[in-house]
Enzyme design. Structure first.
Site, PDB file in Angstrom:
ATOM      1  N   CYS A 231       0.790  -1.233   0.000  1.00  0.00           N
ATOM      2  CA  CYS A 231       0.000   0.000   0.000  1.00  0.00           C
ATOM      3  C   CYS A 231       0.824   1.286   0.000  1.00  0.00           C
ATOM      4  CB  CYS A 231      -0.934  -0.014   1.198  1.00  0.00           C
ATOM      5  SG  CYS A 231      -2.085   1.359   1.237  1.00  0.00           S
TER       6      CYS A 231
ATOM      7  N   HIS B 254      -2.168   6.996   4.036  1.00  0.00           N
ATOM      8  CA  HIS B 254      -1.165   5.952   4.289  1.00  0.00           C
ATOM      9  C   HIS B 254       0.244   6.365   3.848  1.00  0.00           C
ATOM     10  CE1 HIS B 254      -0.769   1.287   4.777  1.00  0.00           C
ATOM     11  NE2 HIS B 254       0.044   1.965   5.551  1.00  0.00           N
TER      12      HIS B 254
END
Length: 200
Positions: A54, A104
Site C-alpha cells: 500500500c 497511508h
C-alpha cells in the site's frame, strides 16, 4: 472551469481487482456508476502497479517515482517533506488541490489501543484541502466514517463510508466552480476492515 485548465479528479480504490468491473467482463453489475465514469473519462484497459504494498504504491502514484527512489519501501514510512507530489505540481499550475480518504503516507501508526490521530500537516503531500486519515480502516468503520480536516478535527460523516466520502467530494467540487481544481479521492473499499478482518 477554465478551458485551458480542466478540472482533474482521481478515483482511487484499494485492493480492487480488475475483474470486479463490468467493463472487464464482470456480469454482476457491481459498479455501474464507476463503469459509466470510466467510459466517459480516462480508462486504462491495462494498468500495473509498480509495488504490491500500500504505502510504497501510493508514494509512487503521488510522486511518479519508484518506491526505492522516494524512500518509501514499506508501509509506515512517510513521504519525505520535500517530495514533489501531484498536489505540488497542480498547485504550481494554478489549481486548488484536495485530498479525501485514505492517505497511508504520513507515517502515523495506531497506538496500542488501535486508535490513530491525524496526519501531521507537514506530512500531507502539499494538499490544500484535507479530509482524510492515515488508515481509514483504523479510525472508522463502514457505517461510522471518521476523517480529519485541515485543522486536525475529527469529522464524522453520515452513511456508508463510500457514499460519505463521495458526498464529501461532491461538496468539494460544488464549492470550487470558478477556479480549476485537482481532487484525489481515495476510497478504502473494497479493502478489508483491518479492525475486524472482514469485508463490510
Amino acid at each position: 472551469m477554465s478551458d485551458s485548465k480542466p478540472n482533474v479528479i482521481i478515483f482511487f480504490t484499494d485492493q480492487q481487482r480488475w475483474d470486479t468491473s463490468g467493463l472487464h467482463g464482470n456480469p454482476l453489475d457491481l459498479m455501474p456508476n464507476f463503469d459509466r465514469l470510466a467510459l466517459n473519462g480516462a480508462h486504462f484497459e491495462n494498468a500495473f502497479t509498480c509495488q504490491p504494498v500500500c504505502g510504497p504504491a501510493r508514494a509512487s502514484m503521488q510522486t511518479g517515482l519508484y518506491a526505492t527512489q522516494i524512500g518509501v519501501t514499506r508501509n509506515g514510512i512517510p513521504l519525505p517533506d520535500n517530495a514533489t507530489t501531484l498536489a505540488t505540481c497542480f498547485a504550481a499550475a494554478g489549481y486548488q488541490t484536495g485530498y479525501i480518504g485514505k492517505w497511508h503516507l504520513g507515517g502515523v501508526e495506531p497506538d496500542f489501543t488501535g486508535a490513530q490521530g491525524p496526519v501531521p500537516q507537514g506530512k500531507r503531500g502539499g494538499y490544500d484541502y484535507w479530509l482524510a486519515a492515515e488508515h481509514v480502516e483504523f479510525v472508522s468503520d463502514a457505517y461510522n466514517t471518521i476523517l480529519f480536516d485541515n485543522d486536525d478535527n475529527r469529522v464524522k460523516l453520515p452513511g456508508y463510508r463510500v457514499d460519505a466520502t463521495t458526498d464529501a467530494a461532491v461538496r468539494f467540487i460544488d464549492a470550487r466552480q470558478q477556479d480549476p481544481f485537482f481532487l484525489f479521492l481515495s476510497f478504502l473499499e473494497p479493502h478489508h476492515q483491518n479492525t475486524g478482518d472482514h469485508y463490510p
